[in-house]
Design an enzyme around this catalytic site. Structure first.
Site, PDB file in Angstrom:
ATOM      1  N   PHE A 268      75.882  28.610 -62.723  1.00 35.62           N
ATOM      2  CA  PHE A 268      75.981  27.618 -61.660  1.00 35.62           C
ATOM      3  C   PHE A 268      75.533  28.217 -60.333  1.00 35.62           C
ATOM      4  O   PHE A 268      75.884  29.351 -60.000  1.00 35.62           O
ATOM      5  CB  PHE A 268      77.435  27.146 -61.483  1.00 35.62           C
ATOM      6  CG  PHE A 268      77.918  26.182 -62.519  1.00 35.62           C
ATOM      7  CD1 PHE A 268      77.750  24.812 -62.355  1.00 35.62           C
ATOM      8  CD2 PHE A 268      78.565  26.644 -63.661  1.00 35.62           C
ATOM      9  CE1 PHE A 268      78.210  23.921 -63.313  1.00 35.62           C
ATOM     10  CE2 PHE A 268      79.026  25.763 -64.616  1.00 35.62           C
ATOM     11  CZ  PHE A 268      78.850  24.395 -64.453  1.00 35.62           C
ATOM     12  N   ASP A 269      74.778  27.436 -59.590  1.00 36.28           N
ATOM     13  CA  ASP A 269      74.633  27.690 -58.168  1.00 36.28           C
ATOM     14  C   ASP A 269      75.973  27.305 -57.543  1.00 36.28           C
ATOM     15  O   ASP A 269      76.802  26.646 -58.193  1.00 36.28           O
ATOM     16  CB  ASP A 269      73.501  26.822 -57.603  1.00 36.28           C
ATOM     17  CG  ASP A 269      73.430  26.866 -56.094  1.00 36.28           C
ATOM     18  OD1 ASP A 269      73.360  27.981 -55.545  1.00 36.28           O
ATOM     19  OD2 ASP A 269      73.458  25.793 -55.476  1.00 36.28           O
ATOM     20  N   ILE A 270      76.206  27.691 -56.299  1.00 35.88           N
ATOM     21  CA  ILE A 270      77.504  27.366 -55.709  1.00 35.88           C
ATOM     22  C   ILE A 270      77.417  26.379 -54.540  1.00 35.88           C
ATOM     23  O   ILE A 270      78.127  25.382 -54.523  1.00 35.88           O
ATOM     24  CB  ILE A 270      78.257  28.660 -55.314  1.00 35.88           C
ATOM     25  CG1 ILE A 270      79.711  28.348 -54.973  1.00 35.88           C
ATOM     26  CG2 ILE A 270      77.572  29.400 -54.203  1.00 35.88           C
ATOM     27  CD1 ILE A 270      80.582  29.568 -54.862  1.00 35.88           C
TER      28      ILE A 270
ATOM     29  N   VAL B 264      72.272  25.508 -63.567  1.00 38.74           N
ATOM     30  CA  VAL B 264      72.612  24.265 -62.883  1.00 38.74           C
ATOM     31  C   VAL B 264      72.596  24.499 -61.374  1.00 38.74           C
ATOM     32  O   VAL B 264      73.273  25.405 -60.878  1.00 38.74           O
ATOM     33  CB  VAL B 264      74.013  23.762 -63.299  1.00 38.74           C
ATOM     34  CG1 VAL B 264      74.328  22.434 -62.604  1.00 38.74           C
ATOM     35  CG2 VAL B 264      74.106  23.616 -64.811  1.00 38.74           C
TER      36      VAL B 264
END
Length: 228
Positions: free
Chosen positions: A9-11, A179
């Site tokens: 995941f990106d944040i 993502v």
């Protein structure tokens, strides 16, 4: 639906609502220096300057350390403010590290995927990102948290994905999904590295690039319809 075992995941603007976080930190630091007059004007200029510099970062034209103070140096120059950009940026980052606003659906999605191997790949400052995660629901939910400042590389560079794959000891790319909300960072990086990508696009932005993410979702919960 595909059986992805590992999800990166990106944040910012994927799990954390960075727009709100940035606004809060910006207001707090300008309040500290009694500069709340014309705040909206400063904020507009800052966003324009910051956007250009982050694009330069992705292209390798500037370092993260340089970016931090340079955005405020340009802002102060534009508005004729006599301020120390380095110190101001340090204070801004401290305030930013206190912001933990999550994107709608983030808790539900991370809980639902807790049986998967989850990790974060984020472009940003180590202290800021670590602080935000450790003071939020996201603490302890990820196998590894990979932050660009710590690795010396940033998305979309292949080296940060090399680092991430090494950390999780991954040898097979077909069961990995990236993502994120940024086409030029998350999606470009994932495509270049040969892994599937999911573009989180809650504002229904038009894709004017040649990039073709594997999936596109407008609500984070829709990720659960993709991941088996």
């Amino acid at each position: 639906m595909k059986n992805y075992d590992i999800i990166y995941f990106d944040i910012d603007d994927t799990l954390f609502d960075f727009t709100i976080s940035e606004q809060e930190a910006f207001k707090k630091v300008f309040s500290k220096y009694n500069l709340l007059n014309n705040l909206k004007l400063y904020e507009k200029s800052y966003r324009e300057i910051n956007k250009v510099l982050w694009e330069d970062l992705e292209r390798g034209k500037i370092s993260l350390v340089e970016l931090g103070s340079e955005r405020f140096r340009r802002l102060f120059l534009e508005h004729e403010l006599e301020m120390d950009a380095v110190v101001f940026n340090q204070d801004y980052l401290k305030f930013l590290g206190q912001q933990t606003y999550l994107v709608q659906g983030a808790e539900k999605v991370i809980e639902a995927l807790s049986h998967k191997r989850l990790a974060i790949i984020t472009n940003g400052y180590t202290d800021v990102q670590t602080s935000r995660i450790n003071h939020s629901f996201l603490e302890g939910k990820f196998e590894h948290i990979i932050i660009s400042e710590s690795t010396g590389f940033q998305k979309p560079q292949a080296e940060i994905f090399d680092y991430a794959f090494n950390k999780l000891q991954i040898t097979e790319k077909s069961n990995v999904l990236m993502v994120g909300d940024s086409l030029t960072s998350d999606i470009q990086g994932g495509i270049n590295y040969g892994i599937d990508t999911c573009w989180f696009n809650p504002k229904y932005k038009e894709n004017t690039t040649n990039l073709k993410p594997t999936y596109e979702i407008n609500q984070l919960e829709h990720l659960l319809q993709i991941v088996k």
